[in-house]
Write a protein that holds these residues in place. Structure first.
Motif, PDB file in Angstrom:
ATOM      1  N   TRP A   1       0.789  -1.221   0.000  1.00  0.00           N
ATOM      2  CA  TRP A   1       0.000   0.000   0.000  1.00  0.00           C
ATOM      3  C   TRP A   1       0.832   1.289   0.000  1.00  0.00           C
ATOM      4  O   TRP A   1       0.593   2.191  -0.811  1.00  0.00           O
ATOM      5  N   GLU A   2       1.787   1.410   0.886  1.00  0.00           N
ATOM      6  CA  GLU A   2       2.542   2.666   1.002  1.00  0.00           C
ATOM      7  C   GLU A   2       3.334   2.986  -0.256  1.00  0.00           C
ATOM      8  O   GLU A   2       3.555   4.164  -0.567  1.00  0.00           O
ATOM      9  N   GLY A   3       3.761   1.960  -0.970  1.00  0.00           N
ATOM     10  CA  GLY A   3       4.574   2.207  -2.160  1.00  0.00           C
ATOM     11  C   GLY A   3       3.777   2.405  -3.439  1.00  0.00           C
ATOM     12  O   GLY A   3       4.347   2.751  -4.481  1.00  0.00           O
ATOM     13  N   ILE A   4       2.466   2.188  -3.374  1.00  0.00           N
ATOM     14  CA  ILE A   4       1.638   2.319  -4.578  1.00  0.00           C
ATOM     15  C   ILE A   4       1.285   3.784  -4.798  1.00  0.00           C
ATOM     16  O   ILE A   4       0.740   4.441  -3.898  1.00  0.00           O
ATOM     17  N   PRO A   5       1.573   4.347  -5.974  1.00  0.00           N
ATOM     18  CA  PRO A   5       1.157   5.731  -6.263  1.00  0.00           C
ATOM     19  C   PRO A   5      -0.357   5.862  -6.137  1.00  0.00           C
ATOM     20  O   PRO A   5      -1.098   4.900  -6.365  1.00  0.00           O
ATOM     21  N   ALA A   6      -0.823   7.061  -5.799  1.00  0.00           N
ATOM     22  CA  ALA A   6      -2.246   7.290  -5.539  1.00  0.00           C
ATOM     23  C   ALA A   6      -3.122   6.856  -6.711  1.00  0.00           C
ATOM     24  O   ALA A   6      -4.176   6.236  -6.522  1.00  0.00           O
ATOM     25  N   GLU A   7      -2.668   7.143  -7.937  1.00  0.00           N
ATOM     26  CA  GLU A   7      -3.486   6.817  -9.112  1.00  0.00           C
ATOM     27  C   GLU A   7      -3.517   5.328  -9.418  1.00  0.00           C
ATOM     28  O   GLU A   7      -4.339   4.867 -10.225  1.00  0.00           O
ATOM     29  N   MET A   8      -2.633   4.554  -8.778  1.00  0.00           N
ATOM     30  CA  MET A   8      -2.557   3.116  -9.034  1.00  0.00           C
ATOM     31  C   MET A   8      -3.201   2.280  -7.932  1.00  0.00           C
ATOM     32  O   MET A   8      -3.346   1.064  -8.081  1.00  0.00           O
ATOM     33  N   LYS A   9      -3.605   2.917  -6.822  1.00  0.00           N
ATOM     34  CA  LYS A   9      -4.110   2.151  -5.678  1.00  0.00           C
ATOM     35  C   LYS A   9      -5.361   1.351  -6.030  1.00  0.00           C
ATOM     36  O   LYS A   9      -5.455   0.155  -5.721  1.00  0.00           O
ATOM     37  N   ILE A  10      -6.336   1.985  -6.654  1.00  0.00           N
ATOM     38  CA  ILE A  10      -7.575   1.270  -7.001  1.00  0.00           C
ATOM     39  C   ILE A  10      -7.310   0.157  -8.013  1.00  0.00           C
ATOM     40  O   ILE A  10      -7.786  -0.975  -7.823  1.00  0.00           O
ATOM     41  N   PRO A  11      -6.555   0.416  -9.119  1.00  0.00           N
ATOM     42  CA  PRO A  11      -6.262  -0.685 -10.046  1.00  0.00           C
ATOM     43  C   PRO A  11      -5.562  -1.875  -9.381  1.00  0.00           C
ATOM     44  O   PRO A  11      -5.877  -3.026  -9.696  1.00  0.00           O
ATOM     45  N   VAL A  12      -4.633  -1.599  -8.464  1.00  0.00           N
ATOM     46  CA  VAL A  12      -3.918  -2.695  -7.798  1.00  0.00           C
ATOM     47  C   VAL A  12      -4.852  -3.481  -6.879  1.00  0.00           C
ATOM     48  O   VAL A  12      -4.797  -4.716  -6.824  1.00  0.00           O
ATOM     49  N   VAL A  13      -5.743  -2.786  -6.177  1.00  0.00           N
ATOM     50  CA  VAL A  13      -6.711  -3.469  -5.314  1.00  0.00           C
ATOM     51  C   VAL A  13      -7.641  -4.353  -6.148  1.00  0.00           C
ATOM     52  O   VAL A  13      -7.912  -5.507  -5.804  1.00  0.00           O
ATOM     53  N   VAL A  14      -8.138  -3.803  -7.252  1.00  0.00           N
ATOM     54  CA  VAL A  14      -9.020  -4.577  -8.137  1.00  0.00           C
ATOM     55  C   VAL A  14      -8.289  -5.794  -8.684  1.00  0.00           C
ATOM     56  O   VAL A  14      -8.829  -6.913  -8.697  1.00  0.00           O
ATOM     57  N   TYR A  15      -7.064  -5.588  -9.136  1.00  0.00           N
ATOM     58  CA  TYR A  15      -6.273  -6.694  -9.683  1.00  0.00           C
ATOM     59  C   TYR A  15      -6.061  -7.785  -8.639  1.00  0.00           C
ATOM     60  O   TYR A  15      -6.223  -8.978  -8.927  1.00  0.00           O
ATOM     61  N   SER A  16      -5.709  -7.380  -7.426  1.00  0.00           N
ATOM     62  CA  SER A  16      -5.473  -8.348  -6.356  1.00  0.00           C
ATOM     63  C   SER A  16      -6.740  -9.137  -6.047  1.00  0.00           C
ATOM     64  O   SER A  16      -6.694 -10.353  -5.833  1.00  0.00           O
ATOM     65  N   ALA A  17      -7.880  -8.456  -6.036  1.00  0.00           N
ATOM     66  CA  ALA A  17      -9.152  -9.128  -5.765  1.00  0.00           C
ATOM     67  C   ALA A  17      -9.477 -10.146  -6.857  1.00  0.00           C
ATOM     68  O   ALA A  17      -9.938 -11.253  -6.569  1.00  0.00           O
ATOM     69  N   VAL A  18      -9.203  -9.777  -8.095  1.00  0.00           N
ATOM     70  CA  VAL A  18      -9.515 -10.665  -9.215  1.00  0.00           C
ATOM     71  C   VAL A  18      -8.635 -11.913  -9.195  1.00  0.00           C
ATOM     72  O   VAL A  18      -9.117 -13.031  -9.386  1.00  0.00           O
ATOM     73  N   ILE A  19      -7.334 -11.742  -8.958  1.00  0.00           N
ATOM     74  CA  ILE A  19      -6.447 -12.910  -8.996  1.00  0.00           C
ATOM     75  C   ILE A  19      -6.733 -13.849  -7.818  1.00  0.00           C
ATOM     76  O   ILE A  19      -6.663 -15.085  -7.966  1.00  0.00           O
ATOM     77  N   VAL A  20      -7.086 -13.294  -6.651  1.00  0.00           N
ATOM     78  CA  VAL A  20      -7.446 -14.150  -5.519  1.00  0.00           C
ATOM     79  C   VAL A  20      -8.755 -14.883  -5.804  1.00  0.00           C
ATOM     80  O   VAL A  20      -8.897 -16.077  -5.489  1.00  0.00           O
ATOM     81  N   THR A  21      -9.696 -14.203  -6.435  1.00  0.00           N
ATOM     82  CA  THR A  21     -10.952 -14.845  -6.827  1.00  0.00           C
ATOM     83  C   THR A  21     -10.696 -15.978  -7.814  1.00  0.00           C
ATOM     84  O   THR A  21     -11.298 -17.060  -7.725  1.00  0.00           O
ATOM     85  N   MET A  22      -9.798 -15.743  -8.759  1.00  0.00           N
ATOM     86  CA  MET A  22      -9.437 -16.781  -9.724  1.00  0.00           C
ATOM     87  C   MET A  22      -8.878 -18.011  -9.028  1.00  0.00           C
ATOM     88  O   MET A  22      -9.235 -19.157  -9.344  1.00  0.00           O
ATOM     89  N   ALA A  23      -8.004 -17.794  -8.042  1.00  0.00           N
ATOM     90  CA  ALA A  23      -7.432 -18.913  -7.299  1.00  0.00           C
ATOM     91  C   ALA A  23      -8.510 -19.668  -6.531  1.00  0.00           C
ATOM     92  O   ALA A  23      -8.483 -20.900  -6.437  1.00  0.00           O
ATOM     93  N   MET A  24      -9.485 -18.947  -6.001  1.00  0.00           N
ATOM     94  CA  MET A  24     -10.576 -19.590  -5.276  1.00  0.00           C
ATOM     95  C   MET A  24     -11.448 -20.433  -6.199  1.00  0.00           C
ATOM     96  O   MET A  24     -11.894 -21.523  -5.822  1.00  0.00           O
ATOM     97  N   THR A  25     -11.716 -19.949  -7.401  1.00  0.00           N
ATOM     98  CA  THR A  25     -12.517 -20.737  -8.351  1.00  0.00           C
ATOM     99  C   THR A  25     -11.783 -22.007  -8.739  1.00  0.00           C
ATOM    100  O   THR A  25     -12.409 -23.033  -9.004  1.00  0.00           O
ATOM    101  N   CYS A  26     -10.452 -21.941  -8.761  1.00  0.00           N
ATOM    102  CA  CYS A  26      -9.670 -23.145  -9.044  1.00  0.00           C
ATOM    103  C   CYS A  26      -9.772 -24.134  -7.886  1.00  0.00           C
ATOM    104  O   CYS A  26     -10.026 -25.325  -8.100  1.00  0.00           O
ATOM    105  N   LEU A  27      -9.584 -23.639  -6.658  1.00  0.00           N
ATOM    106  CA  LEU A  27      -9.695 -24.512  -5.494  1.00  0.00           C
ATOM    107  C   LEU A  27     -11.073 -25.164  -5.414  1.00  0.00           C
ATOM    108  O   LEU A  27     -11.210 -26.303  -4.962  1.00  0.00           O
TER     109      LEU A  27
END
Length: 222
Positions: free
Chosen positions: A148-174
């Motif tokens: 979080w602290e190292g993410i530029p302000a304009e990138m925070k939302i995209p990174v959060v969305v990306y992280s949520a999507v990849i974790v969701t993908m892993a859950m659908t696999c499990l």
């Protein structure tokens, strides 16, 4: 007889492509570790096309929804790899990072959809054992906290969305555990978790590790 010969040739081609993919992967990892941009630019763009051809040879015809979704994910992975290659090596085009992030975002969306569409029997693993959702929530929030602290302000939302999507993908696999052949599930889940770990390393490299730090080990994940 002709069918047998054709099948034999296909199996031989499968082995050749798999061996080629492994060799390219090893060479690319070595080039990333030592910072040899020339070898990276030769090997990196070849990895996904080889894997795509291998996948097409292995999957049944005619095309179905699962096959098409995986194919789209593999193609988008190639775009993501290529965009990030230009970020991590000369000419260091930083603006390509968001293109790579976007490519891999949709890669994970297609993978998740494919796993959801996979022909399977019985209730999903997470429906039977919902407590296994907790490690994925820890992974998601832990990753965001770390970056979080190292993410530029304009990138925070995209990174959060990306992280949520990849974790969701892993859950659908499990969720396929116990619903498809066990060995196939283990190989699939291992590949998915390697993808997740690799992306986390990329995030650490981008937003946590100082620019002048020694990144050889981290570069091998790109």
């Amino acid at each position: 007889m002709a069918f047998v010969k054709l099948k034999s040739r296909t199996e031989n081609m499968d082995k050749i492509l798999l061996a080629l993919y492994v060799v390219l992967g090893i060479v690319n990892a070595y080039a990333s570790a030592v910072g040899n941009a020339t070898i990276i630019y030769v090997t990196k763009p070849l990895l996904m096309p080889v894997l795509i051809v291998y996948f097409l040879l292995l999957t049944p015809k005619p095309s179905n929804t699962y096959r098409n979704l995986i194919l789209l994910a593999l193609v988008l992975s190639w775009f993501g790899d290529t965009f990030l290659m230009f970020v991590e090596n000369p000419p260091y085009w930083e603006h390509f990072f968001i293109l790579g992030l976007g490519s891999f975002l949709f890669t994970h969306v297609f993978y998740a959809r494919a796993f959801y569409k996979t022909p399977a029997t019985g209730p999903g693993f997470l429906k039977r054992k919902p407590l296994f959702i907790i490690p994925f929530l820890v992974l998601f929030f832990g990753n965001i906290f770390l970056l979080w602290e190292g993410i530029p302000a304009e990138m925070k939302i995209p990174v959060v969305v990306y992280s949520a999507v990849i974790v969701t993908m892993a859950m659908t696999c499990l969720n396929l555990s116990g619903r498809i052949e066990h060995r196939a599930f283990l190989l699939l889940f291992l590949g998915v978790m390697l993808f997740v770990v690799s992306d986390m390393i990329i995030g650490i490299k981008k937003f946590v590790v100082p620019p002048d730090a020694n990144k050889a080990v981290l570069q091998a994940a790109i």
